[in-house]
Design a protein around this motif. Structure first.
Motif, mmCIF file in Angstrom:
data_model
loop_
_atom_site.group_PDB
_atom_site.id
_atom_site.type_symbol
_atom_site.label_atom_id
_atom_site.label_comp_id
_atom_site.label_asym_id
_atom_site.label_seq_id
_atom_site.Cartn_x
_atom_site.Cartn_y
_atom_site.Cartn_z
ATOM 1 N N LEU A 1 3.642 0.517 -2.969
ATOM 2 C CA LEU A 1 4.994 0.406 -2.278
ATOM 3 C C LEU A 1 5.951 0.122 -3.291
ATOM 4 O O LEU A 1 7.211 0.862 -3.249
ATOM 5 N N CYS B 1 -2.018 -1.311 -1.380
ATOM 6 C CA CYS B 1 -0.750 -0.644 -0.682
ATOM 7 C C CYS B 1 0.487 -1.366 -1.009
ATOM 8 O O CYS B 1 1.438 -0.743 -0.981
ATOM 9 N N SER B 2 0.697 -2.492 -1.131
ATOM 10 C CA SER B 2 1.740 -3.271 -1.934
ATOM 11 C C SER B 2 2.146 -2.742 -3.290
ATOM 12 O O SER B 2 3.181 -2.530 -3.529
ATOM 13 N N GLY C 1 7.445 -4.364 -1.022
ATOM 14 C CA GLY C 1 6.371 -4.302 -1.982
ATOM 15 C C GLY C 1 6.036 -5.523 -3.028
ATOM 16 O O GLY C 1 4.812 -5.950 -2.721
#
Length: 544
Positions: free
Chosen positions: A149, A145-146, A115
């Motif tokens: 994560l 999204c990162s 991530g």
């Protein structure tokens, strides 16, 4: 020495319920205690450096790099922080029911690194496309999204590392049990040191170098944390996992609720305990339901009695969500010179919270506790619930203080004709904000650390990751609740052409009203907490 004598000596030196890395009984002298706990604390310091390195200045990245409004950015930060603090419930369940804490930490660390690596890539691509007004939709997707994560990774990492560190002390050994209580305090002190360094260093890099380095360095620290954790594997005490289905903590406690429901029409046992309905689980049911043991029923009752404490704790933590969002945005508008010619980024003042913890923990351990022990005659000085309640009282006063300081900021802006000049620095020193930041450190030492120790201590031993996840989820859900309140207040005060309390021009906003609202809600939560605490019965040591 004969073989039986050697075996007896080995058993005497072993720690009940713990094994070493080979699966043999853990030796008291060769595993665990402060040597292993200190190594695990070092791992968590590196992890906190990484997490705080991206979290402390996130609202600035969202408003300046992604072009979001103050209210939207605050909601996004609160939502992400809330998710990161709530997911530990799932991570703790996976650890306690299936993988174990050690393997969950390893897997979570790898996801963490992935991530952070993608987050660094996202920031790098944003810098390359800096000529456009706003990053593209795909860039926003990659960024969030990162970011999530990292939240997923923390869901497995956060509850397991702290629980694994506390596992290095034997609760049945008098000296080690006292050491375990100190572990939570020193754990938080060391974390605060790492957080303070992270805020000072990473905010400077993000503000004066670039965001790619600002996200890349935390990624390297997470790699270092994983390496340290893996190298210490031979010194750890691992909780002995019982493979029998009936002895799984979730299974045996779940059976209590199922059996009590199936026996709901049977005559209840006369039971002086709380939640008497669950006592029906000890009856022999007509449908062939096997009765549960008294220990299982008491464990189930204990978990239910934690829920009201958890709810009131969550309500009192809503102000905590403001420290890295609204406090930071307020700091942007005032004079940030701490010395002639030396101006600091507003997010750097978050380090004062950690400095306050570094000061407060030794005072709590070496001054406050010895005095209180003489007064109360208790080994721990005050009860865990008293400690949490003290944190709530301090939170109330901090919100009152924050509201008064913000009212002064608005008054100075009006006196100097700066209401509509949002880009002009208000002639008010940022030192006015120091007391409220410093008070946060004391709140953490009492409220947050007290909640972590309480929820760890008051659950069955095989569910202690879940116990710590309870305290973390209270903080996480308070972030969601904060975001919801901001949305509602922003809508209610900004409709029909009115000036929202969260106006993008902070000189026309009324964050001080919002702080008064939080002070009132904290006071309500405190009185509810006191009422509930008066009837709470602590678990016996031999049950834990």
């Amino acid at each position: 020495m004969s073989v039986p004598e050697e075996e007896a000596a080995l058993l005497q030196d072993s720690v009940s319920g713990s094994v070493d890395h080979r699966g043999n009984p853990a030796g008291r002298s060769s595993t665990g205690r402060w040597r292993s706990a200190g190594l695990i604390i070092g791992v968590e310091v590196a992890e906190r450096f990484a997490y705080v390195g991206i979290a402390c200045n996130m609202i600035t990245y969202l408003t300046e790099q992604l072009g979001q409004s103050t209210a939207t950015a605050a909601v996004n930060v609160n939502t992400w922080s809330g998710t990161a603090s709530t997911l530990p419930i799932i991570g703790a369940f996976v650890a306690d029911a299936y993988l174990g804490r050690y393997r969950t930490i390893l897997i979570s660390s790898l996801i963490y690194i992935l991530g952070l690596g993608l987050l660094t890539l996202s920031a790098s691509l944003t810098l390359l496309g800096n000529g456009s007004a706003k990053p593209s939709f795909l860039m926003n997707v990659l960024f969030f999204c990162s970011l999530y994560l990292v939240a997923i990774a923390q869901g497995g990492h956060k509850p397991c590392v702290q629980a694994f560190g506390a596992d290095q002390f034997d609760a049945d050994h008098p000296k080690e049990r006292i050491a375990r209580g100190s572990f939570f305090n020193w754990w938080f002190l060391c974390l605060s040191g790492g957080i303070a360094i992270s805020i000072l260093v990473m905010v400077y890099i993000q503000s004066n170098v670039n965001w790619a380095f600002g996200f890349g360095i935390p990624c390297l620290f997470m790699v270092m944390a994983l390496a340290i954790f893996f190298l210490g594997r031979k010194t750890y005490r691992y909780p002995e996992r019982n493979r029998e289905k009936d002895n799984n903590g979730f299974v045996r406690i779940g059976r209590v609720f199922v059996a009590a429901f199936k026996n709901r029409n049977l005559m209840s046992l006369k039971n002086s305990g709380q939640v008497d309905f669950l006592a029906k689980a000890m009856l022999l049911g007509e449908e062939g339901v096997e009765p549960c043991s008294n220990v299982d029923v008491e464990d189930a009752k204990g978990l239910i009695m934690l829920i009201p404490i958890w709810i009131t704790t969550m309500m009192s933590m809503v102000p905590y969500a403001q420290y890295s969002t609204l406090f930071t945005k307020q700091g942007v508008t005032v004079d940030r010179r701490i010395l002639p010619g030396l101006e600091i980024p507003p997010a750097s003042f978050l380090s004062l919270m950690s400095i306050s913890v570094l000061i407060s923990v030794p005072i709590y351990e070496h001054v406050f506790l010895p005095i209180v022990r003489k007064i109360t005659k208790r080994p721990n000085g005050i009860t865990m619930l008293q400690r949490i309640g003290t944190g709530m009282v301090l939170t109330f006063f901090n919100m009152v203080l924050a509201a008064l300081v913000e009212a002064k900021r608005l008054r100075i802006a009006e006196e100097h004709g700066l209401i509509d000049k949002r880009d002009v620095t208000i002639p008010m020193s940022i030192w006015w904000f120091v007391p409220q930041y410093m008070l946060v450190g004391m709140i953490e030492v009492f409220g947050l650390v007290g909640a972590q120790e309480f929820f760890y201590d008051q659950v069955p031993s095989e569910l202690r990751s879940i116990g710590l996840a309870f305290s973390l989820s209270a903080l996480g859900l308070s972030n969601f609740l904060s975001g919801l309140v901001i949305i509602v207040v922003n809508w209610a005060t900004g409709r029909d052409g009115g000036h929202s309390w969260f106006n993008n021009n902070l000189n026309r906003s009324h964050i001080d009203y919002f702080y008064w609202l939080l002070a009132a809600s904290t006071a309500i939560a405190f009185f509810a907490f006191v009422f509930i605490s008066r009837s709470y019965v602590y678990r016996r040591v031999d049950q834990v």
